[in-house]
Design a protein around this motif. Structure first.
Motif, mmCIF file in Angstrom:
data_model
loop_
_atom_site.group_PDB
_atom_site.id
_atom_site.type_symbol
_atom_site.label_atom_id
_atom_site.label_comp_id
_atom_site.label_asym_id
_atom_site.label_seq_id
_atom_site.Cartn_x
_atom_site.Cartn_y
_atom_site.Cartn_z
ATOM 1 N N ALA A 56 15.954 40.374 -8.909
ATOM 2 C CA ALA A 56 15.263 39.104 -8.698
ATOM 3 C C ALA A 56 15.141 38.780 -7.208
ATOM 4 O O ALA A 56 16.113 38.921 -6.462
ATOM 5 N N CYS A 57 13.976 38.350 -6.804
ATOM 6 C CA CYS A 57 13.758 37.854 -5.437
ATOM 7 C C CYS A 57 14.640 36.609 -5.254
ATOM 8 O O CYS A 57 14.608 35.710 -6.085
ATOM 9 N N CYS A 66 8.292 41.306 -2.570
ATOM 10 C CA CYS A 66 8.147 40.391 -3.688
ATOM 11 C C CYS A 66 6.659 40.085 -3.860
ATOM 12 O O CYS A 66 6.054 39.513 -2.946
ATOM 13 N N PRO A 67 6.079 40.469 -4.988
ATOM 14 C CA PRO A 67 4.634 40.255 -5.165
ATOM 15 C C PRO A 67 4.266 38.772 -5.251
ATOM 16 O O PRO A 67 3.113 38.426 -5.043
ATOM 17 N N SER A 68 5.241 37.933 -5.507
ATOM 18 C CA SER A 68 4.960 36.509 -5.615
ATOM 19 C C SER A 68 5.051 35.796 -4.265
ATOM 20 O O SER A 68 4.181 35.006 -3.913
ATOM 21 N N LEU A 112 20.790 42.227 2.216
ATOM 22 C CA LEU A 112 19.393 42.618 2.013
ATOM 23 C C LEU A 112 18.789 41.819 0.849
ATOM 24 O O LEU A 112 19.422 41.630 -0.185
ATOM 25 N N THR A 113 17.555 41.367 1.051
ATOM 26 C CA THR A 113 16.892 40.566 0.020
ATOM 27 C C THR A 113 15.905 41.396 -0.812
ATOM 28 O O THR A 113 15.688 41.091 -1.980
ATOM 29 N N GLU A 166 11.090 36.313 -8.979
ATOM 30 C CA GLU A 166 10.203 37.413 -9.403
ATOM 31 C C GLU A 166 10.907 38.745 -9.117
ATOM 32 O O GLU A 166 11.738 38.844 -8.222
ATOM 33 N N LYS A 167 10.565 39.785 -9.890
ATOM 34 C CA LYS A 167 11.174 41.088 -9.657
ATOM 35 C C LYS A 167 10.633 41.732 -8.382
ATOM 36 O O LYS A 167 9.416 41.794 -8.180
ATOM 37 N N VAL A 168 11.551 42.215 -7.548
ATOM 38 C CA VAL A 168 11.181 42.953 -6.347
ATOM 39 C C VAL A 168 10.560 44.277 -6.772
ATOM 40 O O VAL A 168 11.031 44.906 -7.722
ATOM 41 N N GLN A 169 9.492 44.666 -6.091
ATOM 42 C CA GLN A 169 8.809 45.925 -6.401
ATOM 43 C C GLN A 169 8.943 46.925 -5.255
ATOM 44 O O GLN A 169 9.146 46.531 -4.106
ATOM 45 N N ARG A 170 8.808 48.203 -5.611
ATOM 46 C CA ARG A 170 8.792 49.256 -4.608
ATOM 47 C C ARG A 170 7.480 50.014 -4.726
ATOM 48 O O ARG A 170 7.094 50.415 -5.826
#
Ligand SMILES: [Zn+2]
Length: 118
Positions: free
Chosen positions: A92-93, A113-115, A83-84, A98-102
């Motif tokens: 990290a994505c 990933c917001p980026s 899982l990514t 970039e930090k993965v967000q929930r």
């Protein structure tokens, strides 16, 4: 409706659950909040190709056991090891770092990933 909700709508496409919807949209570099009706044919082709790739690999891994999933032989699947974004908030994505967000979308935990995902 948001593209992620569209993918989860079993009347439209059967069989895609929350984990795979998150992973497919990440691989397709697509924001879960994009309106399904706003995607171009090329973008849908990107989502479809990502879906095929993710689901083939997940099937080869006998599914994703993040909670109680077991295959027909009572064994855990192994796709959870690939899982990514799903379940990886703060990590990290793998594409950009970039930090993965929930966030919650239509009542479902949505990892992205917001980026990468626009
Ligand atoms: Zn990213």
């Amino acid at each position: 409706m948001p593209v992620k909700s569209f993918l989860l709508d079993q009347n439209t496409i059967a069989g895609i659950g929350n984990i795979y919807a998150c992973e497919i949209l990440h691989r397709a570099f697509m924001s879960p909040w994009r309106k399904a009706g706003s995607l171009s044919l090329k973008e849908w082709q990107r989502v479809a190709a990502a879906g095929l790739c993710i689901l083939r690999k997940a099937t080869a891994c006998r599914g994703t056991s993040v909670s109680d999933w077991l295959d027909l032989h009572g064994k855990k699947g192994e796709y959870q090891n690939h899982l990514t974004v799903y379940g990886r908030a703060g990590c990290a994505c793998p594409h950009c770092g970039e930090k993965v967000q929930r966030m919650v979308l239509s009542g479902r935990g949505t990892y992205f990933c917001p980026s990468c995902q626009k």
